[in-house]
Design a protein around this motif. Structure first.
Motif, mmCIF file in Angstrom:
data_model
loop_
_atom_site.group_PDB
_atom_site.id
_atom_site.type_symbol
_atom_site.label_atom_id
_atom_site.label_comp_id
_atom_site.label_asym_id
_atom_site.label_seq_id
_atom_site.Cartn_x
_atom_site.Cartn_y
_atom_site.Cartn_z
ATOM 1 N N ARG A 140 0.842 -1.265 0.174
ATOM 2 C CA ARG A 140 -0.591 -0.227 -0.297
ATOM 3 C C ARG A 140 1.166 0.925 -0.204
ATOM 4 N NH1 ARG A 140 -2.515 -3.935 -1.316
ATOM 5 N NH2 ARG A 140 -4.640 -4.470 -0.221
ATOM 6 N N GLY A 170 -6.879 3.081 -3.695
ATOM 7 C CA GLY A 170 -7.642 4.073 -3.431
ATOM 8 C C GLY A 170 -7.373 5.028 -4.443
ATOM 9 N N GLU A 362 -18.676 0.490 8.836
ATOM 10 C CA GLU A 362 -17.196 0.211 8.957
ATOM 11 C C GLU A 362 -16.572 -0.251 10.535
ATOM 12 O OE1 GLU A 362 -13.775 3.457 9.497
ATOM 13 O OE2 GLU A 362 -14.582 4.016 8.663
ATOM 14 N N TRP A 384 -15.843 -2.188 3.315
ATOM 15 C CA TRP A 384 -15.315 -1.284 4.113
ATOM 16 C C TRP A 384 -15.181 -0.170 2.741
ATOM 17 C CZ3 TRP A 384 -10.344 -1.470 8.026
ATOM 18 C CH2 TRP A 384 -10.319 -0.028 8.250
ATOM 19 N N CYS A 385 -13.899 -0.677 1.492
ATOM 20 C CA CYS A 385 -13.911 0.321 0.754
ATOM 21 C C CYS A 385 -14.879 0.747 -0.287
ATOM 22 C CB CYS A 385 -13.521 -0.463 -0.356
ATOM 23 S SG CYS A 385 -11.128 -0.365 -0.068
ATOM 24 N N VAL A 388 -16.726 3.518 1.912
ATOM 25 C CA VAL A 388 -16.308 4.599 1.917
ATOM 26 C C VAL A 388 -14.491 4.836 0.739
ATOM 27 C CG1 VAL A 388 -14.488 6.525 3.162
ATOM 28 C CG2 VAL A 388 -15.412 4.489 4.656
ATOM 29 N N SER A 391 -10.571 4.659 -0.045
ATOM 30 C CA SER A 391 -10.092 4.192 1.176
ATOM 31 C C SER A 391 -9.327 3.370 0.486
ATOM 32 C CB SER A 391 -10.524 3.652 1.816
ATOM 33 O OG SER A 391 -12.166 4.300 2.483
ATOM 34 N N TRP A 410 -5.921 1.554 14.303
ATOM 35 C CA TRP A 410 -7.173 1.397 14.645
ATOM 36 C C TRP A 410 -7.901 1.604 16.343
ATOM 37 C CZ3 TRP A 410 -9.872 -3.598 12.310
ATOM 38 C CH2 TRP A 410 -9.232 -3.693 10.703
#
Length: 412
Positions: A140, A170, A362, A384-385, A388, A391, A410
């Motif tokens: 990432r 993202g 989330e 999740w992506c 949002v 992300s 987190w």
């Protein structure tokens, strides 16, 4: 030749192949996945402790080895330029080992990869460039403006890996390039362009492309089906599942798709499919995916039907040597599961998406990423992506210790 090194070498290959299965398996918890990675790390450490001799063990397999041989050799070679050059040279000649070399780049710590990745991205060979893009995406780490250049390439493995990386990272700014690739004649290109574009928020052309791929037999049919349904509302998903009826392999696809809708309206139908041995286990998985029922705590698990055998038979003349896809899934007792559903169905609102018994917001997706099976975690990362856009996709295939570090960051 050192017998210990041979043992380390062979065991590391075996464990890596097991890991490839485990990454999206329904029966690997985070603790089991961590244990597997620790076992693999121990074998690789045994090789690195005697690197010179271990490299001699690896060398013969680089002429015609599989991805597992190249994974082990790559981990060993990456800090020694002459060895690494040999691995890259051979891997270009053997396209089927790409996954092994890429996996090694994902396995290594990012601090050891800066110079390696810079060199990979700076070459003119498309396969080697693709390894560099894969390394950035798996860690990432955004390669920057260069990613747009690869998206605009006419074809090739580097472009495919860049299309996928755009979604994983993202990169909202690359949505126009992804949308342009939706018209590509190659299904593989259309799939990765659509998958990434959907993660980045496109619910129009990208969803349409996924829907078309889901309706045609092909390598990405099931993945396209799941991605479309996860990104769509209940009615759109239902219409696609209805249109699939009668197509080859449709029964299995519709069961998988029903679980992805998260709609409790499918629960009675899934209970029916659990009564058929050929669909029982995959239907049970979809039922769990919607309801979140803990079949161990509720004592819903059952023995296989009498006479049922998984995998190749003992008959030497039986040509069927394939292991069934659902072998790792449990058999659920249909009557006890029906009774559980009758007691708990009022908890589930009609036409409301439920993911493992809760709304896929989330917070719940993070909970699943901490506690779910690898297959459930992969779905949670995508949900999740989707909720949002922009992300980065949580890397459920990354080494377990890297995932743990990300989760520790987190909020409580």
């Amino acid at each position: 030749m050192n017998e210990n090194l041979l043992e380390f070498h062979d065991e590391a290959q075996f464990l890596w192949l097991q890991r490839c299965y485990a990454v999206k398996a329904p029966n690997y918890s985070p603790a089991q996945f961590t244990d597997l990675d620790e076992q693999l790390a121990a074998q690789l450490d045994g090789l690195r402790n005697e690197a010179e001799s271990a490299w001699k063990v690896c060398m013969p397999s680089l002429d015609a080895g599989g991805a597992e041989e190249f994974f082990v050799a790559s981990v060993l070679a990456i800090d020694t330029p002459s060895w690494w050059s040999t691995v890259l040279e051979r891997s270009v000649q053997l396209p089927e080992v790409f996954s092994g070399v890429a996996s090694a780049l994902g396995w290594m710590g990012s601090s050891r990869l800066a110079d390696v990745t810079r060199h990979l991205l700076g070459t003119t060979n498309g396969r080697i460039q693709a390894l560099g893009i894969a390394a950035c995406a798996m860690h990432r780490q955004d390669p920057g403006p260069a990613l747009k250049t690869w998206l605009s390439a006419a074809s090739g493995v580097a472009r495919l890996r860049a299309l996928r990386a755009a979604g994983e990272l993202g990169r909202m700014d690359l949505l126009p390039e992804l949308q342009a690739a939706l018209e590509d004649p190659q299904p593989e290109t259309r799939y990765w362009a659509a998958w990434s574009a959907v993660l980045l928020g496109d619910r129009g052309a990208a969803c349409h492309a996924l829907r078309q791929l889901a309706l045609k037999p092909g390598r990405r049919q099931q993945q396209a089906l799941q991605a479309f349904i996860l990104a769509s509302d209940w009615q759109q998903g239902h219409e696609l599942l209805a249109e699939l009826e009668g197509l080859p392999g449709a029964s299995r696809l519709r069961i998988i798709g029903a679980g992805c809708t998260g709609n409790a309206r499918y629960a009675p139908w899934l209970l029916e499919q659990m009564g058929r041995p050929e669909t029982a286990r995959i239907a049970g998985e979809s039922f769990v995916l919607i309801t979140g029922v803990d079949y161990n705590a509720e004592q819903l698990e059952a023995m296989p039907p009498e006479g049922h055998e998984d995998g190749p038979s003992d008959d030497p003349e039986d040509e069927n040597v394939e292991v069934p896809e659902d072998v790792a899934l449990p058999w659920l007792n249909v009557e006890r599961t029906k009774a559980w559903w009758a007691e708990h169905r009022s908890r589930f609102a009609p036409d409301h998406r439920s993911f493992l018994g809760a709304s896929p917001d989330e917070q719940h997706c993070r909970h699943v990423l901490r506690t779910g099976s690898q297959r459930q975690r992969w779905l949670a990362a995508q949900l999740w992506c989707l909720s949002v856009p922009g992300s980065p996709l949580f890397p459920t295939a990354a080494p377990a210790w890297r995932q743990q570090r990300l989760m520790q960051a987190w909020p409580a």
